[in-house]
Write an enzyme that holds these catalytic residues in place. Sequence first.
Site, PDB file in Angstrom:
ATOM      1  N   ASN A   9       0.978  -1.309   0.175  1.00 20.35           N
ATOM      2  CA  ASN A   9      -0.040   0.022   0.006  1.00 20.35           C
ATOM      3  C   ASN A   9       1.034   1.127  -0.114  1.00 20.35           C
ATOM      4  OD1 ASN A   9      -1.800   1.918   0.613  1.00 20.35           O
ATOM      5  ND2 ASN A   9      -2.317   1.375   2.772  1.00 20.35           N
ATOM      6  N   LYS A  11       0.106   4.104  -0.331  1.00 23.49           N
ATOM      7  CA  LYS A  11      -0.773   5.353   0.537  1.00 23.49           C
ATOM      8  C   LYS A  11      -0.375   6.623  -0.597  1.00 23.49           C
ATOM      9  CE  LYS A  11       0.297   3.519   4.944  1.00 23.49           C
ATOM     10  NZ  LYS A  11       0.390   3.407   6.554  1.00 23.49           N
ATOM     11  N   HIS A  90      -9.241   0.995   5.112  1.00 24.56           N
ATOM     12  CA  HIS A  90      -7.894   1.085   5.893  1.00 24.56           C
ATOM     13  C   HIS A  90      -8.281   2.116   7.090  1.00 24.56           C
ATOM     14  CE1 HIS A  90      -3.933   2.407   6.684  1.00 24.56           C
ATOM     15  NE2 HIS A  90      -3.451   1.263   5.935  1.00 24.56           N
ATOM     16  N   GLU A  92      -6.596   4.467   8.031  1.00 28.25           N
ATOM     17  CA  GLU A  92      -6.276   5.879   7.740  1.00 28.25           C
ATOM     18  C   GLU A  92      -7.676   6.421   7.242  1.00 28.25           C
ATOM     19  OE1 GLU A  92      -2.754   5.493   5.820  1.00 28.25           O
ATOM     20  OE2 GLU A  92      -1.754   4.687   7.680  1.00 28.25           O
ATOM     21  N   GLU A 160      -5.126  -5.351  10.657  1.00 25.13           N
ATOM     22  CA  GLU A 160      -3.949  -4.271  10.833  1.00 25.13           C
ATOM     23  C   GLU A 160      -4.449  -3.871  12.098  1.00 25.13           C
ATOM     24  OE1 GLU A 160      -2.248  -3.311   6.652  1.00 25.13           O
ATOM     25  OE2 GLU A 160      -3.913  -1.842   7.445  1.00 25.13           O
ATOM     26  N   GLY A 166       2.785   1.600  10.834  1.00 25.71           N
ATOM     27  CA  GLY A 166       4.009   2.859  10.724  1.00 25.71           C
ATOM     28  C   GLY A 166       4.578   3.042  11.943  1.00 25.71           C
ATOM     29  N   SER A 206       3.882  -2.680  10.273  1.00 31.71           N
ATOM     30  CA  SER A 206       5.248  -3.003  10.625  1.00 31.71           C
ATOM     31  C   SER A 206       5.803  -4.015  10.090  1.00 31.71           C
ATOM     32  CB  SER A 206       5.589  -2.300  12.066  1.00 31.71           C
ATOM     33  OG  SER A 206       5.317  -0.974  12.294  1.00 31.71           O
TER      34      SER A 206
HETATM   35  C1  PEP Z   1      -0.676  -0.057   6.170  1.00 34.69           C
HETATM   36  O1  PEP Z   1      -0.513   1.127   5.971  1.00 34.69           O
HETATM   37  O2  PEP Z   1      -1.561  -0.737   5.927  1.00 34.69           O
HETATM   38  C2  PEP Z   1       0.576  -0.587   6.895  1.00 34.69           C
HETATM   39  C3  PEP Z   1       0.576  -1.885   7.284  1.00 34.69           C
HETATM   40  O3  PEP Z   1       1.647   0.201   7.074  1.00 34.69           O
HETATM   41  P1  PEP Z   1       3.050   0.008   7.643  1.00 34.69           P
HETATM   42  O4  PEP Z   1       3.412  -1.408   7.085  1.00 34.69           O
HETATM   43  O5  PEP Z   1       3.894   1.045   7.285  1.00 34.69           O
HETATM   44  O6  PEP Z   1       3.034  -0.418   8.888  1.00 34.69           O
END
Ligand code: PEP
Length: 247
Positions: A9, A11, A90, A92, A160, A166, A206
Amino acid sequence: MRTKLAAGNWKMNGTRAMLSELDAMADAAAKGTAEVLICPPAPLLAAATGHGQVAIGGQDCHSAQSGAHTGDVSAPMLADAGARFVILGHSERRTDHGETDAAVRDKCKSAWEAGLTAIVCVGETLAQYESSNTLDIIGGQLAGSIPDAATGHNLVVAYEPVWAIGTGKVPTTDEIGNVHDFIRARLERRFGAGVGRSVRLLYGGSVKGSNAAEIFATSNVDGALVGGASLKAADFVPIIDALNASS
Ligand code: PEP
């Protein structure tokens, strides 16, 4: 047998110059059986197609197929640009745009009508995790965000934890396994064993080359949804390789 999936992703990152990263990802995808997916920002979708076995997906879609919705992108538009997948719900989007489970459910129906596979994201906040409410939250999000017509082809679920996105923090593999087993059981209960066992479950939050192998060895983990470490081939290829090496 569920095909493993390494999904990236991007973003709100990337311009056309970044699409050169897809070449090395395509080379890694060609070496194994895991599916590899990149979800770039919408303006890059069409230009991101044609990189070997790297599938392309959107990061969101509107629930309507077309109409007076300035700035939004519909599922048929994503499909027309070459997308096969779309990320929905998601954290976000849920935070920045106030997306509810009901909104995610409507978007999911629209994605399915357009022939896209929806990657529906669920996950608890830090406060919910610390108060041991993770499974209640995940159960509610699954029930509210996924429409009735789910199949192993049109649905992927990504777990998630919001506090892991992040941040460099990752739940223990026992915690990930417990949540994934719970999601599998809920899907089997609602959709029947055949469908419930065929939906792929991704872990996201992460994931990096250094922790991918142990995450992929965890119960009911069929791959990963990766943010930061999907932007560069040097970071994403080790994750693809770890997924291909997992049994
Ligand atoms: C995400 O935004 O779906 C995500 C898992 O981000 P990150 O891998 O940077 O934690």
